[in-house]
Every structure is written in C-alpha cells, then in structure tokens.
Design a protein around this motif. Structure first.
Motif, PDB file in Angstrom:
ATOM      1  N   VAL A 256       0.883  -1.168   0.000  1.00  0.00           N
ATOM      2  CA  VAL A 256       0.000   0.000   0.000  1.00  0.00           C
ATOM      3  C   VAL A 256       0.920   1.216   0.000  1.00  0.00           C
ATOM      4  O   VAL A 256       1.592   1.485   0.989  1.00  0.00           O
ATOM      5  CB  VAL A 256      -0.933   0.011   1.225  1.00  0.00           C
ATOM      6  N   LEU A 257       0.970   1.933  -1.104  1.00  0.00           N
ATOM      7  CA  LEU A 257       1.976   2.973  -1.292  1.00  0.00           C
ATOM      8  C   LEU A 257       1.553   4.302  -0.676  1.00  0.00           C
ATOM      9  O   LEU A 257       0.443   4.784  -0.914  1.00  0.00           O
ATOM     10  CB  LEU A 257       2.240   3.171  -2.784  1.00  0.00           C
ATOM     11  N   THR A 258       2.455   4.897   0.095  1.00  0.00           N
ATOM     12  CA  THR A 258       2.221   6.216   0.676  1.00  0.00           C
ATOM     13  C   THR A 258       3.148   7.284   0.100  1.00  0.00           C
ATOM     14  O   THR A 258       2.938   8.467   0.319  1.00  0.00           O
ATOM     15  CB  THR A 258       2.403   6.181   2.205  1.00  0.00           C
ATOM     16  N   GLY A 259       4.186   6.880  -0.617  1.00  0.00           N
ATOM     17  CA  GLY A 259       5.110   7.847  -1.200  1.00  0.00           C
ATOM     18  C   GLY A 259       6.366   7.159  -1.687  1.00  0.00           C
ATOM     19  O   GLY A 259       6.438   5.932  -1.769  1.00  0.00           O
ATOM     20  N   GLY A 260       7.359   7.976  -2.006  1.00  0.00           N
ATOM     21  CA  GLY A 260       8.635   7.429  -2.436  1.00  0.00           C
ATOM     22  C   GLY A 260       9.237   8.190  -3.595  1.00  0.00           C
ATOM     23  O   GLY A 260       8.671   9.164  -4.101  1.00  0.00           O
ATOM     24  N   ASP A 261      10.396   7.742  -4.010  1.00  0.00           N
ATOM     25  CA  ASP A 261      11.116   8.318  -5.147  1.00  0.00           C
ATOM     26  C   ASP A 261      10.940   7.356  -6.322  1.00  0.00           C
ATOM     27  O   ASP A 261      11.734   6.424  -6.499  1.00  0.00           O
ATOM     28  CB  ASP A 261      12.600   8.477  -4.773  1.00  0.00           C
ATOM     29  N   PHE A 262       9.896   7.591  -7.110  1.00  0.00           N
ATOM     30  CA  PHE A 262       9.565   6.635  -8.166  1.00  0.00           C
ATOM     31  C   PHE A 262      10.637   6.560  -9.255  1.00  0.00           C
ATOM     32  O   PHE A 262      10.974   5.456  -9.702  1.00  0.00           O
ATOM     33  CB  PHE A 262       8.205   6.966  -8.780  1.00  0.00           C
ATOM     34  N   PRO A 263      11.215   7.681  -9.702  1.00  0.00           N
ATOM     35  CA  PRO A 263      12.302   7.559 -10.691  1.00  0.00           C
ATOM     36  C   PRO A 263      13.464   6.708 -10.185  1.00  0.00           C
ATOM     37  O   PRO A 263      14.048   5.936 -10.947  1.00  0.00           O
ATOM     38  CB  PRO A 263      12.724   9.015 -10.930  1.00  0.00           C
ATOM     39  N   ALA A 264      13.788   6.845  -8.885  1.00  0.00           N
ATOM     40  CA  ALA A 264      14.871   6.021  -8.329  1.00  0.00           C
ATOM     41  C   ALA A 264      14.475   4.552  -8.330  1.00  0.00           C
ATOM     42  O   ALA A 264      15.313   3.672  -8.602  1.00  0.00           O
ATOM     43  CB  ALA A 264      15.210   6.483  -6.916  1.00  0.00           C
ATOM     44  N   TYR A 265      13.203   4.272  -8.017  1.00  0.00           N
ATOM     45  CA  TYR A 265      12.731   2.886  -8.081  1.00  0.00           C
ATOM     46  C   TYR A 265      12.834   2.357  -9.507  1.00  0.00           C
ATOM     47  O   TYR A 265      13.294   1.229  -9.730  1.00  0.00           O
ATOM     48  CB  TYR A 265      11.291   2.804  -7.593  1.00  0.00           C
ATOM     49  N   GLN A 266      12.420   3.156 -10.486  1.00  0.00           N
ATOM     50  CA  GLN A 266      12.499   2.723 -11.875  1.00  0.00           C
ATOM     51  C   GLN A 266      13.936   2.395 -12.278  1.00  0.00           C
ATOM     52  O   GLN A 266      14.181   1.449 -13.025  1.00  0.00           O
ATOM     53  CB  GLN A 266      11.935   3.803 -12.807  1.00  0.00           C
ATOM     54  N   ASP A 267      14.880   3.181 -11.770  1.00  0.00           N
ATOM     55  CA  ASP A 267      16.287   2.925 -12.096  1.00  0.00           C
ATOM     56  C   ASP A 267      16.738   1.551 -11.597  1.00  0.00           C
ATOM     57  O   ASP A 267      17.604   0.925 -12.206  1.00  0.00           O
ATOM     58  CB  ASP A 267      17.173   4.007 -11.482  1.00  0.00           C
ATOM     59  N   THR A 268      16.155   1.089 -10.490  1.00  0.00           N
ATOM     60  CA  THR A 268      16.578  -0.205  -9.931  1.00  0.00           C
ATOM     61  C   THR A 268      16.002  -1.391 -10.686  1.00  0.00           C
ATOM     62  O   THR A 268      16.540  -2.496 -10.594  1.00  0.00           O
ATOM     63  CB  THR A 268      16.183  -0.316  -8.445  1.00  0.00           C
ATOM     64  N   ILE A 269      14.900  -1.192 -11.400  1.00  0.00           N
ATOM     65  CA  ILE A 269      14.271  -2.308 -12.103  1.00  0.00           C
ATOM     66  C   ILE A 269      14.478  -2.244 -13.612  1.00  0.00           C
ATOM     67  O   ILE A 269      14.187  -3.207 -14.315  1.00  0.00           O
ATOM     68  CB  ILE A 269      12.758  -2.375 -11.812  1.00  0.00           C
ATOM     69  N   ARG A 270      14.984  -1.111 -14.091  1.00  0.00           N
ATOM     70  CA  ARG A 270      15.082  -0.905 -15.539  1.00  0.00           C
ATOM     71  C   ARG A 270      16.189  -1.754 -16.154  1.00  0.00           C
ATOM     72  O   ARG A 270      17.310  -1.808 -15.645  1.00  0.00           O
ATOM     73  CB  ARG A 270      15.331   0.570 -15.839  1.00  0.00           C
TER      74      ARG A 270
END
Length: 425
Positions: A256-270
């Motif tokens: 259940v998402l409350t926030g975060g750094d989505f571009p940084a997350y994308q960098d880890t899975i890209r």
C-alpha cells in the motif's frame, strides 16, 4: 544453447503478462509470442476481482475469454454503524480459469511454463537449462518484463495482508451478493506482530461455494497463517458455514503505497530496452492494490502499438508508469491519512465514512479515476481522523517497503523468479 525467434517475449505469467499475451494474439495472430513463467501454471494461486464499471467495452471483450463469476445486482459493505447495498455489478476470476482460458487461446508454442529466466535484455531472454534439456535463448524484437512487484527502499508505505479460503458447504449458504468489506469483525485482533484495520471479504461463488478472505491494512508485512486461518474458522462458524470442505486457498502480502522516489525505483528495475509492466512497473492502485483495470488498459495499449520496436515500447511503458504515478498521488495522500493519522484499531472509521458517499464516486475511486469534485468530497466534512494528525500525515512518507527473508511476499502478479539486474546478468 538453442535459439528461437519471436516477435515478443513476455517474462512473468501473472495477470499483466497473461493479458498482454492474449491482447497481442487477438490483435496480431500472426505474431510469434512467448510467455515465460517459472511456475507450472499461469496466474499462480490467486483470485482477481473488479467492478464492471472499471472496464471499457474493449476491456470486457478481452476478459470475455475467461470463465468468471458475476453479480449484476451489486454488493454489500458492513461496518459497525451501518450496512449498505450498492448496485455496481461485480466480477471475480480464479487463476485456474485464467490459466485454462490462456492455454485454450494461445498456441502451445507460446507457453514456456516451468522455465526460469536467467537473463533479460533488449534482444531476448535467456532460459535456464531444464532437467531434460539445455539452456535456451529466446530472441525477440521486443521483451516485456511482467514479473512481480519488487520491494524497494525507494518506495514507502504499509501492507495489505490476506489469507483466503474457498469452502464447499453441504447446505446452501444463502448469501446472495459479495460482501466487499465486512468490518464488523474485531478490530483489536492483531494480524501477527501488531494491530491493523481488519475486514472479511465474502464471495458467494455458487449455492454451496463461498470464498472467505481475512484482510488487514497493517504496518507490518508478516503473515501469520495460523492466526488468520483461525479467524476464518471463527467467521465461518458465526455464519453457520463451518461444515464445508476446503476447495482452495490463497495468501499473500500487497504493498500500500504512501510515497517514495519513483524515478529512483524505476532505475533499480530498468533493463535497457525492456518494457516493464504489471505491479513491478508500478501499475497498481496505491491504496486498494487493485490491478485489473490497469492491467487491461496496458494490454490493450500493447496490442495497439504492436509494431513498435522494443526500445520504443520500453520508452512508452516508462512514460505510462510515470504518468500513472503522478495521476495516483491523491490516493497515496489518502493512504498516508490511513496509516499515519489513525490508530490501527480506528482505521475502520476511515472506510466507514467513505462508503457513505455516492456510488459513482466509489466506482471512480476504485478505478483510480476520481474527478476533482470526488477528491474534494472525500476530504470534505467531519474528518474520521484528528485534524492535527492528518496535517502531520500529509508530510510523512512512511517506512521503506522492504521485507525480510521470513516474509511470505506475494503480489497480485504471480511471482516469476528473480534474475540479476542487467549489469549483473
């Protein structure tokens, strides 16, 4: 190592991957498609449910391939202060029917079940050797990564913990409609290591068949199977449903998402040139964890852009994921109110207030399509949480969404085995 050539290889046979494969096959039957899944079945052990209003006509047509259970006369919710019947039609599909539908529609040559992907890149997928064969390379014009959600320190929030059981009774149960939330159950019962908002989800699948799921909005992702199973037993006994045989079950944990750094997350899975879809790509409802309508929309988008080269398809999904993150900021705000402004045993008041609102607003909320008036209306009036706590919650982001090795983690996409990042493959 043997090689094969495909137009598109999809890694991960969950909801997102399976629907993309089906939509592509229907739109372009001449395409060579491969679905790679480490498990022996597509969809794993899961049940997906959605509101009929979530889908477009094209979306309904896509899902018409699968056997579903439907309730055209709506559903119920139950809270300590009231019960309500809502008219929106509701649908549900078991993973077994998802598997059967896809294996019937897709060519046998498209399904690589029980095969582990050990490498992904823009030009294809490497499969591990099997007990009876050598490693294999699936070359492809495009590759789509549809593996399950990957917990990350770059994303924050809480968890939806659940255990469900399909029971077949000797006598008819008498329940006419689904109960989406029965929150009249004990709100002080811990789910494992702490308190949480608790409700029971009830689906009457047939005159003698009922599906019961004990669900918790919790700060802690640990799943205590024994405790949840005991509470399902207790709920069944209270309704006279304790004489049935267990047909099936599911259990898992959803973010259940409350926030975060989505571009940084994308960098880890890209992985360069590889499109990322499904829950792994961030395509979920931040608060409810619903995925069906988003998965259907993405599948139709792939079918409409089937001729795109892999690099362009990856860029398209990267853009769609960022747009979805921006679009769903409001629901992450509400998730912060739920987790940080309300005590766990009083979170029921948030949903109890919400379900008094108009049906159209509730429909749009679950589809992540709330209009500006909806957003104001949800927050307008007597707040279900203390105002100072709500103000404080607005600026919190929550704990990182990480799990330890003892946590039973399962997202709404059936888990394809993890592989190293591109620079480690």
């Amino acid at each position: 190592m043997s090689d094969s050539q495909f137009d598109c290889v999809i890694v991960g046979g969950g909801l997102a991957g399976g629907l993309i494969a089906l939509a592509l096959h229907k739109a372009r039957p001449e395409f060579r498609i491969a679905v790679v899944e480490a498990g022996r079945t597509i969809g794993g052990n899961h049940r997906w449910s959605w509101f009929d209003s979530d889908l477009s006509d094209k979306g309904r047509e896509l899902l018409s391939t699968f056997r579903q259970t439907g309730w055209d006369d709506g559903y119920e919710v139950r809270f300590p202060k009231y019960r309500r019947k809502l008219k929106t039609a509701y649908r549900s599909m078991a993973s077994g029917d998802f598997h059967e539908g896809l294996t019937r529609e897709l060519p046998d040559s498209a399904l690589y079940l029980g095969r582990k992907a050990v490498g992904l890149d823009a030009g294809g997928v490497d499969l591990a050797a099997t007990e009876y064969g050598e490693p294999e390379r699936l070359n492809a014009r495009s590759v789509i990564d549809c593996r399950s959600f990957k917990p990350s320190p770059h994303l924050n929030g809480g968890w939806q913990v659940f255990l469900g059981r399909h029971i077949r009774l000797s006598e008819p149960h008498g329940q006419e409609r689904p109960i989406i939330m029965d929150a009249t159950v004990d709100q002080h019962a811990p789910h494992g290591n702490g308190s949480a908002y608790r409700f029971v989800y009830v689906l009457p699948l047939g005159a003698h068949d009922v599906f019961l799921e004990d669900t918790y909005y919790a700060d802690d992702p640990r799943l205590d199977r024994s405790a949840l199973s005991g509470r399902i037993d207790q709920y069944a006994r209270a309704h006279g449903w304790d004489d049935g045989a267990i047909v099936g079950h599911e259990a898992g944990v959803l973010p259940v998402l409350t926030g975060g750094d989505f571009p940084a997350y994308q960098d880890t899975i890209r992985i360069q040139g590889v499109a990322v879809a499904g829950a792994r790509g961030g395509f979920t409802h931040p608060l409810t964890s619903y995925t069906m309508c988003i998965a259907v929309e993405n599948a139709l988008a792939v079918a409409e852009n089937a001729d795109l080269p892999g690099e362009q398809l990856a860029a398209m999904f990267d853009f769609r994921a960022r747009r979805h993150w921006r679009k769903t900021a409001y629901y992450r705000l509400l998730a912060r109110f739920l987790f940080f402004a309300a005590r766990p045993d009083r979170r029921v008041k948030v949903f109890q207030r919400f379900y008094r609102l108009r049906e159209g607003l509730i429909e749009r909320f679950y589809a992540a399509r709330s209009n500006p008036f909806d957003k104001v209306r949800v927050l307008w009036g007597e707040p279900p949480v203390p105002i100072p706590s709500a103000i404080t919650a607005m600026f919190k982001r929550g704990a990182p969404l990480k799990t330890d090795t003892q946590t039973e983690f399962e997202c709404s996409e059936f888990a394809q085995s993890e592989i190293p990042a591109e620079n480690e493959a």
